[in-house]
Scaffold this motif. Structure first.
Motif, PDB file in Angstrom:
ATOM      1  N   GLU A  61       0.810  -1.162   0.004  1.00  0.00           N
ATOM      2  CA  GLU A  61       0.022  -0.037  -0.060  1.00  0.00           C
ATOM      3  C   GLU A  61       0.739   1.299   0.140  1.00  0.00           C
ATOM      4  N   HIS A  62       1.815   1.325   0.762  1.00  0.00           N
ATOM      5  CA  HIS A  62       2.691   2.258   0.886  1.00  0.00           C
ATOM      6  C   HIS A  62       3.600   2.750  -0.296  1.00  0.00           C
ATOM      7  N   PHE A  63       4.140   1.547  -0.861  1.00  0.00           N
ATOM      8  CA  PHE A  63       4.667   1.557  -2.112  1.00  0.00           C
ATOM      9  C   PHE A  63       3.701   2.216  -3.151  1.00  0.00           C
ATOM     10  N   HIS A  64       2.605   1.912  -3.270  1.00  0.00           N
ATOM     11  CA  HIS A  64       1.711   2.266  -4.339  1.00  0.00           C
ATOM     12  C   HIS A  64       1.446   3.684  -4.140  1.00  0.00           C
ATOM     13  N   TYR A  65       1.668   4.185  -2.660  1.00  0.00           N
ATOM     14  CA  TYR A  65       1.577   5.925  -2.759  1.00  0.00           C
ATOM     15  C   TYR A  65       2.777   6.415  -3.100  1.00  0.00           C
ATOM     16  N   LEU A  66       3.835   5.934  -3.107  1.00  0.00           N
ATOM     17  CA  LEU A  66       4.935   6.307  -3.692  1.00  0.00           C
ATOM     18  C   LEU A  66       5.124   6.329  -5.212  1.00  0.00           C
ATOM     19  N   ASN A  67       4.388   5.147  -5.578  1.00  0.00           N
ATOM     20  CA  ASN A  67       4.481   5.204  -7.060  1.00  0.00           C
ATOM     21  C   ASN A  67       3.388   6.072  -7.803  1.00  0.00           C
ATOM     22  N   THR A  68       2.519   6.576  -6.936  1.00  0.00           N
ATOM     23  CA  THR A  68       1.458   7.661  -7.467  1.00  0.00           C
ATOM     24  C   THR A  68       2.321   8.960  -7.884  1.00  0.00           C
ATOM     25  N   LEU A  69       3.006   9.264  -6.967  1.00  0.00           N
ATOM     26  CA  LEU A  69       3.895  10.504  -7.200  1.00  0.00           C
ATOM     27  C   LEU A  69       4.759  10.328  -8.420  1.00  0.00           C
ATOM     28  N   LEU A  70       5.408   9.132  -8.426  1.00  0.00           N
ATOM     29  CA  LEU A  70       6.569   8.972  -9.543  1.00  0.00           C
ATOM     30  C   LEU A  70       5.650   8.799 -10.877  1.00  0.00           C
ATOM     31  N   ASP A  71       4.415   8.319 -10.917  1.00  0.00           N
ATOM     32  CA  ASP A  71       3.828   7.921 -12.043  1.00  0.00           C
ATOM     33  C   ASP A  71       4.464   7.044 -12.948  1.00  0.00           C
ATOM     34  N   GLY A  72       5.088   5.745 -12.397  1.00  0.00           N
ATOM     35  CA  GLY A  72       5.724   4.792 -13.200  1.00  0.00           C
ATOM     36  C   GLY A  72       6.948   4.326 -12.550  1.00  0.00           C
ATOM     37  N   ARG A 130      12.289  13.556  -0.465  1.00  0.00           N
ATOM     38  CA  ARG A 130      11.727  14.816   0.248  1.00  0.00           C
ATOM     39  C   ARG A 130      10.408  15.205  -0.720  1.00  0.00           C
ATOM     40  N   ASP A 131      10.458  15.109  -2.022  1.00  0.00           N
ATOM     41  CA  ASP A 131       9.292  15.462  -2.734  1.00  0.00           C
ATOM     42  C   ASP A 131       8.165  14.644  -2.403  1.00  0.00           C
ATOM     43  N   TYR A 132       8.482  13.420  -2.256  1.00  0.00           N
ATOM     44  CA  TYR A 132       7.415  12.701  -1.722  1.00  0.00           C
ATOM     45  C   TYR A 132       6.646  12.994  -0.529  1.00  0.00           C
ATOM     46  N   ILE A 133       7.289  13.448   0.594  1.00  0.00           N
ATOM     47  CA  ILE A 133       7.008  13.733   1.652  1.00  0.00           C
ATOM     48  C   ILE A 133       6.174  15.340   1.411  1.00  0.00           C
ATOM     49  N   GLY A 134       6.835  16.047   0.576  1.00  0.00           N
ATOM     50  CA  GLY A 134       6.098  17.343   0.562  1.00  0.00           C
ATOM     51  C   GLY A 134       4.736  17.118  -0.327  1.00  0.00           C
ATOM     52  N   TYR A 135       4.653  16.105  -1.219  1.00  0.00           N
ATOM     53  CA  TYR A 135       3.488  15.685  -1.742  1.00  0.00           C
ATOM     54  C   TYR A 135       2.558  15.255  -0.890  1.00  0.00           C
ATOM     55  N   MET A 136       2.834  14.435   0.043  1.00  0.00           N
ATOM     56  CA  MET A 136       1.855  13.956   0.836  1.00  0.00           C
ATOM     57  C   MET A 136       1.173  14.877   1.796  1.00  0.00           C
ATOM     58  N   LEU A 137       2.029  15.855   2.429  1.00  0.00           N
ATOM     59  CA  LEU A 137       1.680  16.867   3.131  1.00  0.00           C
ATOM     60  C   LEU A 137       0.855  17.920   2.491  1.00  0.00           C
ATOM     61  N   HIS A 138       1.364  18.579   1.371  1.00  0.00           N
ATOM     62  CA  HIS A 138       0.930  19.680   0.837  1.00  0.00           C
ATOM     63  C   HIS A 138      -0.123  19.332  -0.512  1.00  0.00           C
ATOM     64  N   GLU A 139       0.265  18.297  -1.156  1.00  0.00           N
ATOM     65  CA  GLU A 139      -0.860  17.998  -2.284  1.00  0.00           C
ATOM     66  C   GLU A 139      -1.952  17.176  -2.005  1.00  0.00           C
ATOM     67  N   GLN A 140      -1.535  16.198  -1.225  1.00  0.00           N
ATOM     68  CA  GLN A 140      -2.609  15.364  -0.509  1.00  0.00           C
ATOM     69  C   GLN A 140      -3.294  15.844   0.853  1.00  0.00           C
ATOM     70  N   GLY A 141      -2.651  16.844   1.410  1.00  0.00           N
ATOM     71  CA  GLY A 141      -3.234  17.093   2.767  1.00  0.00           C
ATOM     72  C   GLY A 141      -3.297  16.135   3.776  1.00  0.00           C
ATOM     73  N   LEU A 142      -2.193  15.325   3.887  1.00  0.00           N
ATOM     74  CA  LEU A 142      -2.235  14.424   4.897  1.00  0.00           C
ATOM     75  C   LEU A 142      -1.673  14.873   6.224  1.00  0.00           C
ATOM     76  N   LYS A 143      -2.375  14.489   7.302  1.00  0.00           N
ATOM     77  CA  LYS A 143      -1.661  14.742   8.631  1.00  0.00           C
ATOM     78  C   LYS A 143      -0.665  14.171   8.874  1.00  0.00           C
ATOM     79  N   PRO A 144       0.392  14.707   9.708  1.00  0.00           N
ATOM     80  CA  PRO A 144       1.939  14.146   9.848  1.00  0.00           C
ATOM     81  C   PRO A 144       1.727  12.668  10.541  1.00  0.00           C
ATOM     82  N   THR A 145       0.796  12.256  11.121  1.00  0.00           N
ATOM     83  CA  THR A 145       0.962  10.723  11.719  1.00  0.00           C
ATOM     84  C   THR A 145       0.713   9.736  10.560  1.00  0.00           C
ATOM     85  N   PRO A 146      -0.088   9.855   9.614  1.00  0.00           N
ATOM     86  CA  PRO A 146      -0.102   8.742   8.312  1.00  0.00           C
ATOM     87  C   PRO A 146       0.917   9.023   7.575  1.00  0.00           C
ATOM     88  N   VAL A 147       1.619  10.325   7.333  1.00  0.00           N
ATOM     89  CA  VAL A 147       2.669  10.396   6.571  1.00  0.00           C
ATOM     90  C   VAL A 147       3.942   9.829   7.406  1.00  0.00           C
TER      91      VAL A 147
END
Length: 180
Positions: free
Chosen positions: A57-68, A81-98
């Motif tokens: 599941e968590h690899f799938h989330y990373l793959n979503t950012l990479l798009d392949g 770091r881009d992945y962490i920023g993507y989760m926080l700012h674009e997906q709007g996730l809270k720190p705990t699930p990140v």
């Protein structure tokens, strides 16, 4: 009765030439292949199915950012770091699930680095995001009295509930979840 003696050492020595050619092969790996090998390794460790599913599941989330798929040489600290920023700012996730996703991916990248599939030990550089501390509100003495006065302790069920509340209060155990 016959005693069986087993050999503990293998014959032959692995040459450094074979190791170098193995490294060259592994340098051409892609992210999907590394993840597949990582999962195979984790399954041989006997991890539970929900744990393995969490890695997928968590690899799938990373793959979503990479798009392949990407080659292993493109797996860098900047990418993560881009992945962490993507989760926080674009997906709007809270720190705990990140942080949960960071931890599982750190295990994956640590394994990749230990196996020589990626050169940069990016798992050592990034840490979980700071999360705000939960402030637990304690009951006031008046609230405790109101709570205890609601219980009919003339019956066994009420007496049992009152004893449980006294034990929880005396031991300072959190019990809000039990009362709701």
């Amino acid at each position: 009765m016959q005693t069986v003696v087993r050999k503990t050492q293998r014959k032959g020595v692995r040459s450094t030439q074979n190791v170098k050619s193995l490294k060259n092969t592994e340098q051409k790996m892609n992210l999907f292949k590394m993840f597949e090998r990582f999962i195979n390794y984790k399954q041989t460790e006997g991890l539970a199915k929900p744990t393995i599913q969490g890695y997928y599941e968590h690899f799938h989330y990373l793959n979503t950012l990479l798009d392949g798929d990407i080659p292993n040489v493109e797996v860098t600290l900047g990418l993560f770091r881009d992945y962490i920023g993507y989760m926080l700012h674009e997906q709007g996730l809270k720190p705990t699930p990140v942080n949960v996703r960071i931890r599982t991916n750190r295990a994956f990248f640590r394994h990749c680095n230990q196996e020589g599939w990626i050169e940069i030990p990016i798992h050592e550089t990034f840490k979980p995001i700071k999360t705000p501390e939960d402030k637990i509100q304690a009951f006031t003495p008046a609230e405790v009295k109101v709570l205890l006065n609601q219980i009919d302790d003339s019956r066994f069920v009420g007496f049992r509930d009152k004893v449980m509340i006294y034990v929880l209060l005396d031991t300072m155990v959190r019990f809000l979840n039990y009362l709701i």
